[in-house]
Design a protein around this motif. Structure first.
Motif, PDB file in Angstrom:
ATOM      1  N   ARG A  41      20.114  21.310  54.688  1.00 57.50           N
ATOM      2  CA  ARG A  41      19.872  21.381  56.116  1.00 57.50           C
ATOM      3  C   ARG A  41      18.744  22.365  56.370  1.00 57.50           C
ATOM      4  O   ARG A  41      18.849  23.544  56.034  1.00 57.50           O
ATOM      5  CB  ARG A  41      21.113  21.832  56.891  1.00 57.50           C
ATOM      6  N   LEU A  42      17.684  21.865  56.943  1.00 54.50           N
ATOM      7  CA  LEU A  42      16.543  22.700  57.287  1.00 54.50           C
ATOM      8  C   LEU A  42      16.675  23.176  58.726  1.00 54.50           C
ATOM      9  O   LEU A  42      17.206  22.466  59.579  1.00 54.50           O
ATOM     10  CB  LEU A  42      15.235  21.930  57.130  1.00 54.50           C
ATOM     11  N   SER A  43      16.171  24.387  58.981  1.00 56.27           N
ATOM     12  CA  SER A  43      16.186  24.953  60.327  1.00 56.27           C
ATOM     13  C   SER A  43      14.787  25.398  60.706  1.00 56.27           C
ATOM     14  O   SER A  43      14.024  25.861  59.850  1.00 56.27           O
ATOM     15  CB  SER A  43      17.129  26.156  60.402  1.00 56.27           C
ATOM     16  N   PHE A  73       9.156  23.365  73.006  1.00 55.40           N
ATOM     17  CA  PHE A  73       9.780  22.038  73.037  1.00 55.40           C
ATOM     18  C   PHE A  73      10.424  21.729  74.374  1.00 55.40           C
ATOM     19  O   PHE A  73      11.246  20.819  74.467  1.00 55.40           O
ATOM     20  CB  PHE A  73      10.811  21.936  71.902  1.00 55.40           C
ATOM     21  N   ARG A  74      10.075  22.470  75.414  1.00 58.43           N
ATOM     22  CA  ARG A  74      10.663  22.182  76.716  1.00 58.43           C
ATOM     23  C   ARG A  74      10.170  20.838  77.233  1.00 58.43           C
ATOM     24  O   ARG A  74      10.940  20.031  77.766  1.00 58.43           O
ATOM     25  CB  ARG A  74      10.317  23.280  77.716  1.00 58.43           C
ATOM     26  N   ILE A 128      18.481  19.293  67.823  1.00 62.19           N
ATOM     27  CA  ILE A 128      17.907  20.514  68.382  1.00 62.19           C
ATOM     28  C   ILE A 128      18.974  21.242  69.169  1.00 62.19           C
ATOM     29  O   ILE A 128      19.752  20.624  69.903  1.00 62.19           O
ATOM     30  CB  ILE A 128      16.665  20.200  69.245  1.00 62.19           C
ATOM     31  N   ALA A 129      19.035  22.540  68.981  1.00 65.09           N
ATOM     32  CA  ALA A 129      19.949  23.392  69.732  1.00 65.09           C
ATOM     33  C   ALA A 129      19.118  24.292  70.632  1.00 65.09           C
ATOM     34  O   ALA A 129      18.233  25.005  70.143  1.00 65.09           O
ATOM     35  CB  ALA A 129      20.798  24.228  68.775  1.00 65.09           C
ATOM     36  N   SER A 176      15.852  31.842  75.383  1.00 65.67           N
ATOM     37  CA  SER A 176      14.559  31.143  75.364  1.00 65.67           C
ATOM     38  C   SER A 176      14.130  30.807  73.942  1.00 65.67           C
ATOM     39  O   SER A 176      12.974  30.999  73.558  1.00 65.67           O
ATOM     40  CB  SER A 176      13.476  31.982  76.055  1.00 65.67           C
ATOM     41  N   MET A 177      15.098  30.341  73.167  1.00 61.87           N
ATOM     42  CA  MET A 177      14.797  29.960  71.788  1.00 61.87           C
ATOM     43  C   MET A 177      15.390  28.585  71.509  1.00 61.87           C
ATOM     44  O   MET A 177      16.405  28.200  72.079  1.00 61.87           O
ATOM     45  CB  MET A 177      15.398  30.956  70.791  1.00 61.87           C
ATOM     46  N   ASN A 178      14.737  27.850  70.655  1.00 59.56           N
ATOM     47  CA  ASN A 178      15.266  26.582  70.180  1.00 59.56           C
ATOM     48  C   ASN A 178      15.375  26.624  68.665  1.00 59.56           C
ATOM     49  O   ASN A 178      14.598  27.315  68.002  1.00 59.56           O
ATOM     50  CB  ASN A 178      14.319  25.421  70.544  1.00 59.56           C
ATOM     51  N   THR A 179      16.343  25.891  68.144  1.00 56.55           N
ATOM     52  CA  THR A 179      16.425  25.697  66.705  1.00 56.55           C
ATOM     53  C   THR A 179      16.451  24.200  66.443  1.00 56.55           C
ATOM     54  O   THR A 179      17.325  23.494  66.958  1.00 56.55           O
ATOM     55  CB  THR A 179      17.676  26.357  66.104  1.00 56.55           C
TER      56      THR A 179
END
Length: 125
Positions: free
Chosen positions: A19-21, A29-30, A71-72, A78-81
């Motif tokens: 699993r890559l992050s 990515f908004r 995507i989380a 204000s962060m995405n993973t």
């Protein structure tokens, strides 16, 4: 300068999973799709999987049914993973995997400013 930090790569036997992050600022990515790309030695970078802001996904034919992108979003931080779940890995999946927008930044833009370091995935036979 874009801050994209990929992790989760490694050495795995054929048939295994990883699993890559990818940690990214929320603004990236908004409104843009997020995607995973890979580049094997001597080959051009190719898109592996993409997910739109409203959740639509698309995959390269070579990984359909084996890879899953998700995507989380942490709006408070204000962060995405962005994740790439990889199952049924094959030796031909060996490459450096990076995340970015879909479509990606133009090739004429400074690569070191718009791409992260990537994470190496090596699949042994």
């Amino acid at each position: 300068q874009v801050q994209l930090v990929e992790s989760g790569g490694g050495l795995v036997q054929a048939g295994g999973s990883l699993r890559l992050s990818c940690a990214a600022p929320g603004s990236i990515f908004r409104l843009n799709s997020a995607a995973w790309y890979r580049q094997a030695p001597g080959m051009r970078r190719e898109m592996v999987a993409s997910i739109s802001p409203d959740g639509w996904t698309k995959y390269a034919d070579s990984v359909k049914g084996r890879f899953t992108i998700s995507i989380a979003r942490d709006n408070a931080m204000s962060m995405n993973t962005v994740y790439l779940h990889m199952n049924g890995l094959k030796p031909e999946d060996t490459a450096v995997y990076s995340c970015n927008t879909d479509p990606p930044p133009p090739d004429t833009w400074p690569q070191h400013e718009y791409w992260g370091q990537g994470t190496q995935v090596t699949v042994s036979s």
